[in-house]
Motif scaffolding. Structure first.
Motif, PDB file in Angstrom:
ATOM      1  N   GLU A  67       0.830  -1.219   0.000  1.00  0.00           N
ATOM      2  CA  GLU A  67       0.000   0.000   0.000  1.00  0.00           C
ATOM      3  C   GLU A  67       0.858   1.261   0.000  1.00  0.00           C
ATOM      4  O   GLU A  67       0.406   2.327  -0.409  1.00  0.00           O
ATOM      5  N   PHE A  68       2.084   1.129   0.438  1.00  0.00           N
ATOM      6  CA  PHE A  68       3.037   2.244   0.395  1.00  0.00           C
ATOM      7  C   PHE A  68       3.081   2.863  -0.995  1.00  0.00           C
ATOM      8  O   PHE A  68       3.156   4.084  -1.144  1.00  0.00           O
ATOM      9  N   ARG A 146      12.946   2.526   7.067  1.00  0.00           N
ATOM     10  CA  ARG A 146      12.484   2.210   5.724  1.00  0.00           C
ATOM     11  C   ARG A 146      11.524   1.011   5.736  1.00  0.00           C
ATOM     12  O   ARG A 146      10.538   0.991   4.997  1.00  0.00           O
ATOM     13  N   ILE A 147      11.802   0.041   6.572  1.00  0.00           N
ATOM     14  CA  ILE A 147      10.884  -1.092   6.724  1.00  0.00           C
ATOM     15  C   ILE A 147       9.521  -0.611   7.206  1.00  0.00           C
ATOM     16  O   ILE A 147       8.470  -1.028   6.695  1.00  0.00           O
ATOM     17  N   ASP A 148       9.544   0.286   8.165  1.00  0.00           N
ATOM     18  CA  ASP A 148       8.296   0.803   8.718  1.00  0.00           C
ATOM     19  C   ASP A 148       7.479   1.513   7.642  1.00  0.00           C
ATOM     20  O   ASP A 148       6.256   1.333   7.531  1.00  0.00           O
ATOM     21  N   GLY A 149       8.152   2.323   6.810  1.00  0.00           N
ATOM     22  CA  GLY A 149       7.450   3.051   5.760  1.00  0.00           C
ATOM     23  C   GLY A 149       6.930   2.161   4.649  1.00  0.00           C
ATOM     24  O   GLY A 149       5.840   2.385   4.115  1.00  0.00           O
ATOM     25  N   GLY A 156       3.627   1.603  12.986  1.00  0.00           N
ATOM     26  CA  GLY A 156       4.305   0.318  13.057  1.00  0.00           C
ATOM     27  C   GLY A 156       3.528  -0.789  13.728  1.00  0.00           C
ATOM     28  O   GLY A 156       4.044  -1.896  13.903  1.00  0.00           O
ATOM     29  N   LYS A 157       2.273  -0.523  14.080  1.00  0.00           N
ATOM     30  CA  LYS A 157       1.486  -1.509  14.819  1.00  0.00           C
ATOM     31  C   LYS A 157       0.774  -2.508  13.912  1.00  0.00           C
ATOM     32  O   LYS A 157       0.332  -3.566  14.368  1.00  0.00           O
ATOM     33  N   TYR A 195      17.708  -4.934   6.487  1.00  0.00           N
ATOM     34  CA  TYR A 195      16.407  -4.645   5.869  1.00  0.00           C
ATOM     35  C   TYR A 195      15.678  -5.949   5.558  1.00  0.00           C
ATOM     36  O   TYR A 195      14.533  -6.154   5.970  1.00  0.00           O
ATOM     37  N   TYR A 196      16.342  -6.838   4.851  1.00  0.00           N
ATOM     38  CA  TYR A 196      15.704  -8.072   4.372  1.00  0.00           C
ATOM     39  C   TYR A 196      15.113  -8.901   5.510  1.00  0.00           C
ATOM     40  O   TYR A 196      13.996  -9.415   5.390  1.00  0.00           O
TER      41      TYR A 196
END
Length: 268
Positions: A67-68, A146-149, A156-157, A195-196
């Motif tokens: 969805e980002f 970046r993961i959060d975004g 982040g929930k 990240y991965y």
């Protein structure tokens, strides 16, 4: 430009990892924030005026169906608005406050396109190209951000949903290439372990499900290169999901070899 028969498209992942290689007939037109939805319309225009293009290499990472990507549309729409057809426009959430700016930018882009014909170069005058990343910004903190975004919402929930819009336009890109007899190579560029290892499993499974399905359905046209694992050294990364100007050339050497194996690039 008639010697260019390989176009690289996608977001900042390919924008920062693949430079133009005229001797190989390869041009990069990737641009940061470009979703599959936008790439489809960009690709349609490129193929319309470039019949010599026979190969497309497309960035396809684990966040490509997030969805980002939908949420990014408004930020980059001004560069693509003039390419959209009636169906594409129906997905755009514009309002009175931003429509004036969008239309002004659209007119500017159309003017640039008309100028390209005056110069007799109606080929690749679209937003995009290689971007050199010289700053090292790799850390667990920046990777986590970046993961959060890319994959989470509500601070982040909650994990984001798979985007039905991006899925639809992924299918459109595949059909466009198959119907036009274009070789389409999906490319998953290098990711740092910080990240991965934190990508939600739902996005990893959906990613491979799509690639395995398309490769099986269209073996003559669709290929998949998963090179997310191929770069290991920290000093080759700008952040968790982008290479820097040192890692990019290292990666590209490996990529060219893989494209030769797929017969996308001709061995010299």
């Amino acid at each position: 430009e008639d010697s260019i028969d390989i176009v690289v498209l996608g977001d900042s992942h390919t924008e920062t990892s693949v430079s133009d290689k005229p001797a190989l007939g390869l041009k990069n037109l990737s641009f940061r924030g470009e979703s599959l939805f936008l790439t489809y319309y960009k690709l349609k225009q490129i193929l319309k005026v470039n019949p010599h293009v026979k190969n497309v290499v497309l960035a396809y990472s684990f966040h490509s169906l997030s969805e980002f990507q939908d949420n990014q549309l408004e930020k980059v729409l001004k560069d693509y608005y003039w390419l959209l057809d009636k169906e594409g426009l129906s997905y755009v959430d514009y309002n009175v406050n931003n429509i004036d700016a969008i239309l002004k930018e659209a007119n500017s882009q159309l003017f640039k396109w008309s100028l390209s014909y005056i110069k007799n170069t109606p080929y690749f005058l679209l937003t995009g190209g290689y971007r050199k990343m010289e700053v090292l910004n790799l850390s667990k903190k920046t990777s986590a951000k970046r993961i959060d975004g890319h994959y989470f919402k509500n601070s982040g929930k909650e994990v984001q949903n798979i985007s039905s819009l991006q899925e639809e336009y992924l299918e459109k890109i595949v059909r466009l290439c198959v119907d036009s007899n274009i070789s389409l190579t999906f490319l998953n560029t290098p990711l740092h372990t910080s990240y991965y290892e934190n990508i939600p499993p739902v996005f990893v499974s959906k990613h491979y499900e799509k690639m395995e399905g398309y490769a099986a359905s269209y073996p003559a046209n669709v290929h998949y290169l998963d090179l997310s694992w191929i770069i290991k050294k920290d000093e080759y990364f700008h952040d968790g999901d982008h290479l820097n100007n040192i890692g990019g050339p290292v990666f590209q050497s490996a990529l060219v070899k893989k494209l030769i194996d797929l017969n996308v690039v001709k061995a010299s």
